[in-house]
Design a protein around this motif. Structure first.
Motif, PDB file in Angstrom:
ATOM      1  N   LEU A 151       3.136  79.026  -4.764  1.00 59.48           N
ATOM      2  CA  LEU A 151       3.239  79.296  -6.193  1.00 59.48           C
ATOM      3  C   LEU A 151       1.835  79.185  -6.782  1.00 59.48           C
ATOM      4  O   LEU A 151       1.061  78.310  -6.375  1.00 59.48           O
ATOM      5  CB  LEU A 151       4.136  78.268  -6.890  1.00 59.48           C
ATOM      6  CG  LEU A 151       5.575  78.132  -6.427  1.00 59.48           C
ATOM      7  CD1 LEU A 151       6.272  77.017  -7.212  1.00 59.48           C
ATOM      8  CD2 LEU A 151       6.319  79.439  -6.570  1.00 59.48           C
TER       9      LEU A 151
ATOM     10  N   TYR B  35       7.729  84.898 -13.946  1.00 62.52           N
ATOM     11  CA  TYR B  35       7.046  84.850 -12.658  1.00 62.52           C
ATOM     12  C   TYR B  35       7.092  86.216 -11.997  1.00 62.52           C
ATOM     13  O   TYR B  35       7.882  87.078 -12.360  1.00 62.52           O
ATOM     14  CB  TYR B  35       7.657  83.779 -11.751  1.00 62.52           C
ATOM     15  CG  TYR B  35       9.127  83.968 -11.472  1.00 62.52           C
ATOM     16  CD1 TYR B  35       9.559  84.604 -10.310  1.00 62.52           C
ATOM     17  CD2 TYR B  35      10.096  83.522 -12.367  1.00 62.52           C
ATOM     18  CE1 TYR B  35      10.913  84.786 -10.053  1.00 62.52           C
ATOM     19  CE2 TYR B  35      11.443  83.692 -12.120  1.00 62.52           C
ATOM     20  CZ  TYR B  35      11.846  84.330 -10.960  1.00 62.52           C
ATOM     21  OH  TYR B  35      13.186  84.513 -10.710  1.00 62.52           O
TER      22      TYR B  35
ATOM     23  N   GLU C 161      13.428  80.658  -5.560  1.00 62.12           N
ATOM     24  CA  GLU C 161      13.352  82.122  -5.515  1.00 62.12           C
ATOM     25  C   GLU C 161      12.186  82.580  -4.636  1.00 62.12           C
ATOM     26  O   GLU C 161      12.317  83.536  -3.867  1.00 62.12           O
ATOM     27  CB  GLU C 161      13.212  82.696  -6.929  1.00 62.12           C
ATOM     28  CG  GLU C 161      14.480  82.599  -7.748  1.00 62.12           C
ATOM     29  CD  GLU C 161      15.569  83.509  -7.228  1.00 62.12           C
ATOM     30  OE1 GLU C 161      15.397  84.737  -7.252  1.00 62.12           O
ATOM     31  OE2 GLU C 161      16.611  82.981  -6.769  1.00 62.12           O
TER      32      GLU C 161
ATOM     33  N   ILE D  10       3.357  82.214 -11.468  1.00 55.74           N
ATOM     34  CA  ILE D  10       4.064  81.794 -12.674  1.00 55.74           C
ATOM     35  C   ILE D  10       3.165  82.180 -13.843  1.00 55.74           C
ATOM     36  O   ILE D  10       2.097  81.598 -14.030  1.00 55.74           O
ATOM     37  CB  ILE D  10       4.365  80.282 -12.664  1.00 55.74           C
ATOM     38  CG1 ILE D  10       5.230  79.922 -11.453  1.00 55.74           C
ATOM     39  CG2 ILE D  10       5.034  79.864 -13.984  1.00 55.74           C
ATOM     40  CD1 ILE D  10       5.419  78.436 -11.234  1.00 55.74           C
TER      41      ILE D  10
ATOM     42  N   ILE E 160      12.047  78.668  -9.714  1.00 57.84           N
ATOM     43  CA  ILE E 160      11.060  79.656  -9.251  1.00 57.84           C
ATOM     44  C   ILE E 160      10.683  79.384  -7.799  1.00 57.84           C
ATOM     45  O   ILE E 160      10.567  80.316  -6.989  1.00 57.84           O
ATOM     46  CB  ILE E 160       9.819  79.654 -10.160  1.00 57.84           C
ATOM     47  CG1 ILE E 160      10.210  80.123 -11.574  1.00 57.84           C
ATOM     48  CG2 ILE E 160       8.713  80.540  -9.577  1.00 57.84           C
ATOM     49  CD1 ILE E 160       9.139  79.889 -12.634  1.00 57.84           C
TER      50      ILE E 160
ATOM     51  N   THR F 267       3.797  83.724  -5.319  1.00 53.18           N
ATOM     52  CA  THR F 267       4.511  83.954  -6.567  1.00 53.18           C
ATOM     53  C   THR F 267       3.679  83.364  -7.699  1.00 53.18           C
ATOM     54  O   THR F 267       3.343  82.184  -7.678  1.00 53.18           O
ATOM     55  CB  THR F 267       5.905  83.301  -6.532  1.00 53.18           C
ATOM     56  OG1 THR F 267       6.686  83.947  -5.515  1.00 53.18           O
ATOM     57  CG2 THR F 267       6.612  83.433  -7.863  1.00 53.18           C
TER      58      THR F 267
END
Length: 165
Positions: free
Chosen positions: A121, A75, A112, A87, A109, A85
């Protein structure tokens, strides 16, 4: 018990082995064999993975059980200068799918991403890949479609999926 650890192998040995096991199963009925081989070399050669980790700032993590690596993900924070973010990769050995490894990788993830003040995401999934059902189940929605030329006359025909965090 499933643990998530940062990858420390600069040769990406286990990651490459998992990709080579999973890709033919995941994409064998979707992609021509020549495209599958091309993409594996393009994205999973040792040089390519080192470039992703060192120059493109991709973070690689491993899903383990009893010190055996059964899956991985990568990621990137602030993808395309957004507070999202991306992935880039998430794969679990075919024999281990459905046991919670993919969910643990995404949960890690997501945590984070929250810790780095991200808003969402993102991931791409092939339009014909059944994995999109898993992503929908854990809160991702299809944001838009994209066709990406990857060279050698090949394209990736994907959905871009997003989950707000």
């Amino acid at each position: 018990m499933i643990s998530i650890e940062k990858n420390t192998d600069n040769n990406f040995t286990v990651i490459r082995a998992i990709a080579n096991e999973v890709w033919p199963i995941a994409y064998g009925t979707i992609l021509k064999e020549s495209q599958l081989k091309y993409m594996l070399e393009l994205m999973y050669s040792e040089d390519s993975l080192q470039l992703q980790a060192n120059s493109k700032r991709h973070h690689f993590i491993l899903a383990k059980e009893n010190d055996v690596t059964l899956g991985f993900a990568s990621y990137e924070f602030n993808y395309s200068e957004t507070k999202k973010t991306k992935i880039h990769k998430i794969y679990v050995l075919s024999t281990q799918q459905g046991k919670g490894f993919g969910k643990k990788l995404i949960d890690y993830i997501e945590t984070e991403a929250i810790n780095h003040n991200q808003e969402a995401l993102l991931l791409n999934v092939n339009k014909y890949n059944v994995a999109q059902d898993f992503y929908k189940k854990i809160g991702f929605t299809i944001d838009h479609e994209v066709v990406i030329a990857i060279g050698n006359g090949y394209v990736m025909d994907d959905y871009v999926m997003q989950k707000l965090v």
